[in-house]
Design a protein around this motif. Structure first.
Motif, short mmCIF file in Angstrom:
data_model
loop_
_atom_site.label_atom_id
_atom_site.label_comp_id
_atom_site.label_asym_id
_atom_site.label_seq_id
_atom_site.Cartn_x
_atom_site.Cartn_y
_atom_site.Cartn_z
N MET A 1 -11.16 4.21 -3.67
CA MET A 1 -9.81 3.99 -3.42
C MET A 1 -7.82 4.63 -3.62
O MET A 1 -7.65 4.37 -4.58
CB MET A 1 -9.39 2.22 -2.83
CG MET A 1 -8.65 2.00 -1.79
SD MET A 1 -8.08 0.50 -1.29
CE MET A 1 -7.20 0.01 -2.78
N SER A 2 -7.52 5.16 -3.39
CA SER A 2 -6.11 5.09 -3.72
C SER A 2 -4.80 5.03 -2.89
O SER A 2 -5.21 5.21 -1.35
CB SER A 2 -6.35 6.60 -3.20
OG SER A 2 -5.87 7.20 -1.81
N ASP A 3 -3.77 4.09 -2.85
CA ASP A 3 -3.03 3.62 -2.43
C ASP A 3 -2.09 4.71 -1.77
O ASP A 3 -1.20 5.73 -2.45
CB ASP A 3 -2.10 3.18 -2.87
CG ASP A 3 -0.67 2.35 -1.79
OD1 ASP A 3 -0.49 2.63 -1.30
OD2 ASP A 3 -0.55 0.82 -2.90
N THR A 4 -1.79 4.87 -0.12
CA THR A 4 -0.81 5.93 -0.05
C THR A 4 0.64 5.77 0.39
O THR A 4 1.52 6.29 0.50
CB THR A 4 -1.41 7.12 1.21
OG1 THR A 4 -1.01 6.03 2.50
CG2 THR A 4 -2.86 7.03 1.10
N GLY A 5 0.90 4.63 -0.05
CA GLY A 5 2.67 4.08 0.32
C GLY A 5 2.24 3.82 1.92
O GLY A 5 1.82 4.01 2.88
N GLY A 6 3.42 3.53 1.80
CA GLY A 6 3.63 2.83 3.81
C GLY A 6 2.81 1.53 3.51
O GLY A 6 2.02 1.43 5.26
N GLY A 7 2.40 0.59 3.20
CA GLY A 7 0.55 -0.23 3.43
C GLY A 7 -0.15 0.14 3.58
O GLY A 7 -0.60 -0.40 4.39
N ALA A 8 -0.47 1.43 3.28
CA ALA A 8 -1.47 2.42 3.77
C ALA A 8 -2.09 2.51 2.63
O ALA A 8 -1.52 3.10 1.70
CB ALA A 8 -1.71 3.32 4.64
N ALA A 9 -3.77 2.37 2.58
CA ALA A 9 -4.25 3.64 1.42
C ALA A 9 -5.87 4.00 1.41
O ALA A 9 -5.82 3.58 3.26
CB ALA A 9 -4.71 1.68 0.90
N VAL A 10 -6.44 4.99 1.11
CA VAL A 10 -7.91 5.49 1.61
C VAL A 10 -8.76 4.86 0.99
O VAL A 10 -8.13 5.31 -0.03
CB VAL A 10 -7.35 7.08 1.39
CG1 VAL A 10 -8.60 7.81 1.49
CG2 VAL A 10 -6.21 7.53 2.17
N LEU A 11 -9.70 5.53 1.47
CA LEU A 11 -10.84 4.67 0.54
C LEU A 11 -11.91 5.84 1.46
O LEU A 11 -12.16 5.79 2.13
CB LEU A 11 -11.51 3.70 2.04
CG LEU A 11 -13.22 2.37 0.92
CD1 LEU A 11 -12.15 2.22 -0.17
CD2 LEU A 11 -13.00 1.16 1.50
N THR A 12 -12.27 6.52 0.29
CA THR A 12 -13.70 7.11 0.28
C THR A 12 -15.10 7.49 0.23
O THR A 12 -15.22 6.94 -1.14
CB THR A 12 -12.86 8.66 -0.18
OG1 THR A 12 -11.37 9.00 -0.05
CG2 THR A 12 -13.71 9.97 -0.12
N LEU A 13 -15.59 7.70 1.39
CA LEU A 13 -17.06 7.65 0.48
C LEU A 13 -17.50 9.17 -0.03
O LEU A 13 -17.39 9.92 0.35
CB LEU A 13 -17.82 7.95 1.99
CG LEU A 13 -17.80 6.64 2.75
CD1 LEU A 13 -18.41 7.10 4.33
CD2 LEU A 13 -18.11 5.18 2.73
#
Length: 245
Positions: A1-13
């Motif tokens: 999982m990567s934190d993108t800032g702004g209260g959002a994160a990306v969870l990658t399969l």
């Protein structure tokens, strides 16, 4: 999982070569969702797949080839738990479908709040031709979101549809060029993350449980409990005050 800032994160399969849902991948994704949901500052999530060819190839067929009936029961029980974790996730959940979206991948996407797809995305339920079954919870979601006729077409036909056809039947909300897909989905997640979390969670809970067949008394109890929670929530109060100003 990567934190993108702004209260959002990306969870990658990320399970090469096709991001198939192995037992380990199902457990890891379920644990990640439940852990984030239980935390005090759960982010909005963007779910996507590694690479450009596959969002998710569905269940790991090579792994399933070694199963007996009891192993399949364990597998389906774990996948049901994953769908429950997606359904119960209280924060914004956005899917960025970057390629083929097969079987369980479609079930995952349909539990998102918003689904973006690239023009290269393709969607198919191949289980009817592979001697397998989707999860009943996933089937119910397909029928709820897409309607009976589209659900029958996809589940009983086993034929793939492209991104525009998927948008027409209701799997996809927006079709976005591949190079812009993740940025657009992340921007949507950040915008949703900025909304009062208590209100967002209450609305998702009501959408999940507030069916017409639910007893009126139970609906009233939920309305009262959520109203108290939202009224006392600092972020919700700030939003009300900003609106009044």
């Amino acid at each position: 999982m990567s934190d993108t800032g702004g209260g959002a994160a990306v969870l990658t399969l990320d399970h090469p070569p096709a991001n198939a849902l192995s037992n380990a991948a199902v457990r890891e994704l379920t644990t990640a969702l439940n852990t984030l949901a239980a935390g005090p500052n759960a982010p909005a999530l963007v779910l996507t797949g590694a690479g450009e060819r596959f969002f998710c190839a569905g269940g790991d067929i090579k792994e399933a080839g070694a199963y007996d009936a009891e192993s399949m029961v364990e597998r389906m029980t774990a996948f049901h738990a994953l769908l429950c974790a997606l359904e119960d996730f209280p924060r914004p959940l956005v899917c960025a479908v970057n390629g083929w979206c097969v079987g369980g991948g479609i079930e995952i996407a349909l539990f998102a709040d918003v689904v973006y797809a690239s023009p290269q995305a393709r969607f198919v339920f191949p289980e009817i031709d592979r001697g397998l079954l989707p999860a009943v919870k996933g089937i119910a979601r397909v029928r709820t979101v897409l309607g009976d006729r589209a659900a029958r077409r996809l589940l009983l036909g086993g034929e793939p549809v492209d991104a525009l056809d998927a948008q027409a039947v209701g799997i996809v909300d927006h079709v976005v060029e591949q190079g812009e897909l993740l940025a657009v989905a992340t921007a949507r997640a950040r915008a949703a993350a900025a909304k009062p979390p208590a209100v967002f969670a209450a609305l998702k809970r009501a959408l999940r449980t507030g069916s017409a067949g639910r007893a009126a008394a139970a609906q009233l109890r939920t309305t009262i409990a959520d109203s108290r929670r939202v009224f006392d929530d600092p972020a919700a109060r700030a939003a009300r005050e900003a609106w009044n100003d």
